[in-house]
Scaffold this motif. Sequence first.
Motif, mmCIF file in Angstrom:
data_model
loop_
_atom_site.group_PDB
_atom_site.id
_atom_site.type_symbol
_atom_site.label_atom_id
_atom_site.label_comp_id
_atom_site.label_asym_id
_atom_site.label_seq_id
_atom_site.Cartn_x
_atom_site.Cartn_y
_atom_site.Cartn_z
ATOM 1 N N LEU A 1 0.875 -1.181 0.000
ATOM 2 C CA LEU A 1 0.000 0.000 0.000
ATOM 3 C C LEU A 1 0.913 1.232 0.000
ATOM 4 C CD1 LEU A 1 -1.963 -2.268 0.836
ATOM 5 C CD2 LEU A 1 -3.062 -0.658 2.358
ATOM 6 N N GLU A 2 1.086 1.779 -1.177
ATOM 7 C CA GLU A 2 2.052 2.876 -1.323
ATOM 8 C C GLU A 2 1.507 4.209 -0.819
ATOM 9 O OE1 GLU A 2 2.590 2.062 -5.659
ATOM 10 O OE2 GLU A 2 4.727 2.152 -5.139
ATOM 11 N N SER A 3 2.439 5.136 -0.585
ATOM 12 C CA SER A 3 2.089 6.523 -0.236
ATOM 13 C C SER A 3 1.922 7.330 -1.506
ATOM 14 C CB SER A 3 3.255 7.136 0.523
ATOM 15 O OG SER A 3 3.006 7.209 1.862
ATOM 16 N N LEU A 4 1.627 8.612 -1.354
ATOM 17 C CA LEU A 4 1.530 9.482 -2.529
ATOM 18 C C LEU A 4 2.468 10.659 -2.345
ATOM 19 C CD1 LEU A 4 -2.340 9.640 -2.974
ATOM 20 C CD2 LEU A 4 -0.730 8.610 -4.568
ATOM 21 N N VAL B 1 -9.124 12.652 -11.399
ATOM 22 C CA VAL B 1 -8.900 13.559 -10.268
ATOM 23 C C VAL B 1 -9.938 13.191 -9.213
ATOM 24 C CG1 VAL B 1 -8.836 15.948 -9.495
ATOM 25 C CG2 VAL B 1 -8.166 15.378 -11.840
ATOM 26 N N GLU B 2 -9.453 12.731 -8.069
ATOM 27 C CA GLU B 2 -10.378 12.229 -7.048
ATOM 28 C C GLU B 2 -10.175 12.956 -5.724
ATOM 29 O OE1 GLU B 2 -9.101 8.199 -6.720
ATOM 30 O OE2 GLU B 2 -9.400 7.840 -8.862
ATOM 31 N N PRO B 3 -11.227 13.067 -4.925
ATOM 32 C CA PRO B 3 -11.022 13.640 -3.596
ATOM 33 C C PRO B 3 -10.100 12.742 -2.786
ATOM 34 C CG PRO B 3 -13.247 12.724 -3.804
ATOM 35 C CD PRO B 3 -12.622 12.655 -5.158
ATOM 36 N N LYS B 4 -9.218 13.341 -2.002
ATOM 37 C CA LYS B 4 -8.368 12.550 -1.112
ATOM 38 C C LYS B 4 -9.084 12.486 0.236
ATOM 39 C CE LYS B 4 -3.568 12.081 0.316
ATOM 40 N NZ LYS B 4 -3.635 12.225 1.771
ATOM 41 N N VAL B 5 -9.701 11.359 0.473
ATOM 42 C CA VAL B 5 -10.499 11.182 1.683
ATOM 43 C C VAL B 5 -9.566 11.120 2.885
ATOM 44 C CG1 VAL B 5 -12.246 9.741 2.783
ATOM 45 C CG2 VAL B 5 -12.074 9.792 0.289
ATOM 46 N N ASP B 6 -9.887 11.871 3.935
ATOM 47 C CA ASP B 6 -9.003 11.911 5.094
ATOM 48 C C ASP B 6 -9.429 10.863 6.113
ATOM 49 O OD1 ASP B 6 -6.931 12.717 6.625
ATOM 50 O OD2 ASP B 6 -7.881 14.562 7.347
ATOM 51 N N LEU C 1 -8.394 6.337 6.959
ATOM 52 C CA LEU C 1 -7.327 5.348 7.101
ATOM 53 C C LEU C 1 -7.360 4.361 5.963
ATOM 54 C CD1 LEU C 1 -8.433 5.562 10.302
ATOM 55 C CD2 LEU C 1 -6.435 4.138 10.405
ATOM 56 N N SER C 2 -6.210 4.088 5.414
ATOM 57 C CA SER C 2 -6.141 3.200 4.268
ATOM 58 C C SER C 2 -6.192 1.741 4.715
ATOM 59 C CB SER C 2 -4.820 3.464 3.562
ATOM 60 O OG SER C 2 -4.967 3.248 2.203
ATOM 61 N N VAL C 3 -7.001 0.949 4.009
ATOM 62 C CA VAL C 3 -7.042 -0.487 4.305
ATOM 63 C C VAL C 3 -7.047 -1.291 3.008
ATOM 64 C CG1 VAL C 3 -8.287 -0.345 6.512
ATOM 65 C CG2 VAL C 3 -9.586 -0.479 4.382
ATOM 66 N N GLY D 1 -9.133 0.872 0.049
ATOM 67 C CA GLY D 1 -10.077 1.959 0.274
ATOM 68 C C GLY D 1 -9.697 2.758 1.501
ATOM 69 N N GLU D 2 -10.471 3.776 1.739
ATOM 70 C CA GLU D 2 -10.218 4.655 2.869
ATOM 71 C C GLU D 2 -11.394 4.511 3.837
ATOM 72 O OE1 GLU D 2 -7.328 6.105 2.685
ATOM 73 O OE2 GLU D 2 -7.335 7.844 4.019
ATOM 74 N N VAL D 3 -11.094 4.094 5.061
ATOM 75 C CA VAL D 3 -12.141 4.004 6.075
ATOM 76 C C VAL D 3 -12.283 5.384 6.705
ATOM 77 C CG1 VAL D 3 -12.760 3.020 8.317
ATOM 78 C CG2 VAL D 3 -11.764 1.577 6.550
ATOM 79 N N TYR E 1 -2.539 16.511 -4.453
ATOM 80 C CA TYR E 1 -2.514 17.965 -4.349
ATOM 81 C C TYR E 1 -3.119 18.352 -3.003
ATOM 82 C CZ TYR E 1 -3.565 22.849 -5.354
ATOM 83 O OH TYR E 1 -3.638 24.218 -5.297
ATOM 84 N N LYS E 2 -2.367 19.091 -2.190
ATOM 85 C CA LYS E 2 -2.874 19.485 -0.864
ATOM 86 C C LYS E 2 -3.441 20.898 -0.938
ATOM 87 C CE LYS E 2 -1.861 15.833 1.557
ATOM 88 N NZ LYS E 2 -1.032 15.525 2.675
ATOM 89 N N TYR E 3 -4.702 21.051 -0.566
ATOM 90 C CA TYR E 3 -5.302 22.391 -0.589
ATOM 91 C C TYR E 3 -4.721 23.248 0.526
ATOM 92 C CZ TYR E 3 -8.739 20.446 -3.761
ATOM 93 O OH TYR E 3 -9.334 19.860 -4.830
#
Length: 657
Positions: free
Chosen positions: A78-81, A108-113, A115-117, A166-168, A305-307
């Motif tokens: 599970l890589e980082s970005l 282009v997708e929302p980066k859900v804040d 936890l990655s699983v 996915g992101e929990v 991309y960090k807002y």
Amino acid sequence: MDYRQEIAQLRETLNEAGHLYYVLDAPTMSDFEYDRLLRRLEELEAEHPEEVTPDSPTQRIGGKILSQFEQVRHDVPLESLQDVFDAEEVRAFFDRVAQEIPDAAYSVEPKVDGLSVAVEYRDGVFYRGATRGDGRVGEDVTENLRTIRSLPMTLPEKLPRLIVRGEVYMSRSVFEEINARREIEGKPLMANPRNAAAGSLRQLDSRIAAQRKLDIAIFNMQLCEGKTFASHTETIEYLKSQHFKVIPQCCLHTAEEVLGEIDRLGEERGNYPFDIDGAVVKLDDLAQRDMLGSTAKCPRWAVAYKYPPEQKPSVLKDIVIQVGRTGVLTPKAVLAPVRLAGSTVSFATLHNQDFIASKDIRIGDTVIVRKAGEIIPEIVEVVMDKRPADAVPYEIPAQCPVCGAAVARDEDGVALRCTGAECPAQRLRNLTHFVSRNAMDIDGLGPAVINSLIENDLVKNAADLYTLKVEDISPLERMGKKSAANAVAAIEKSKDNDLWRLIAALGIRQVGDKAAKVLASHFGSMDAIVAATEEELTAIDDVGPITAGFIRSWMDSPQSRDLLARLKEAGVNMVDRTEKVDARFAGLTFVLTGALTKFTRDEATEMIELRGGKASGSVSKKTSYVVAGENAGSKLTKAQDLGIPVLTEDEFLQMLD
Ligand code: AMP
């Protein structure tokens, strides 16, 4: 129909209804019907336990308690970005990609804040799920993932092996709901939805995880045996057809379109049910992704991309004071509405008086307001050039805006707190404290029950508890006759508590059970404490001048006096019995009969009880003494019959000495 068929059919219907409700947000079945079918399935499974399978809809409520999480090695890491912070850095990314792939298409997708699983399915059935950990080895959170309603337990197509990532997350609305509940229960609040989701997913008790109503957004296919795909968007479409709740907005864009898309997503981010900390730009074609490969930690084919936190000027129209359940006064800025970080902001926190003073914030000022995606808006600074000529420094009022009682600075020196014993804003907290174990110790009155007593206008303060009847409480939600009767009995019993319990229950600042015991034994009665001067209070060991001040100001408030008077009238014990137990009286039972001339029956009863004895109304073999006044009747005769010692009033007085 055979029970096996019925079970299979119920599961299918419930899974389908769950998918429509939790994933597609388009319910077709009423909650009532869903619950009815679920109950039927539970019944059948209880009759035939051998039919229970882990993927049954009945298993979503959790149950297993683990002692620790097992480790799981991820087959696909599970890589980082790589993070980017502005348009220029995004363009640099396009240039790097273009060196090898000229006309790349991106999603282009929302980066859900959250936890990655990674979640694995075998033969179309949920098999296991693990947290990201260090990307290679994570923790097995299978039991907790099972409780996430939007995560399918069975898939329409039974591929031998499928791993998705996915992101929990915890939705903002659930987060607020849970925190509101925790506040009532006096539990510490969760800092933000991300922390809340992390804490919930790492619960060893899956029943707790189930209560946290977590959600999941699937954004990648990690591995798929038995099917091949050409692009990311294709995999996401496929996962959607397999009943996964997939990341929204996954569609194609050219490099030129991407920056506009990032802006649009940024503008909209306040509308998503979850917190977003950026936008992820990904190359779509899977073969092209392979060509670019990865660095040690991150793929070369994607960036996050960090807002930036956004800030804008607005006008401070007013300052309103909120009184929290613990009595703390919090000033809140009322602003002319501004659009920030994807939502309209019209309030900001002002924290406390010191914050307002340090920035010299005044009503009418133009202020700079800041909001990062996930935090409460705050005021950064005042635009001094724009200050109206008539603006005056702001002071939080000295009286509580809810009840009018005096406001006092907390011992931490910062927070301002309402001192009103009966402040409506603090009722719940005060009452919950009153009944708690180290105070009056009244069983059966949890925060939820107290809350509904308050909401139904049945109690305003602790004295009202003593007027409650079974029929007042039993109609409340989740009560019923039996628990209502138990609660009333527990309230009644508390009238006989030791004095220290009452002192501790009043909620005087810094007076907990320890100080209460010292006060009770030193002064002997509530009346003596009410009459004690600050010097007398400070003279006691364990009571410092600050605490003495809190005690005095509590006792001096008219609300407190009224409360004590009503508690006394209700029959709550106001004298200390613990210290004065007399060995000659302890365990003895007295019966008073006839006309007493030197004291009333109540006084005599109190004198006996003060010394640790008991007063009873009828004579039996267990009676130790009968005190007989003039014209004593049948009780005296019975005592004589049973051979129980009889005392005259004078003999009784001698014994008291
Ligand atoms: P970071 O942890 O800052 O390196 O960011 C990467 C993390 O973003 C991943 O581990 C994912 O958990 C998370 N993430 C959230 N939404 C997405 C998405 N749509 N695509 C990829 N990663 C995502």
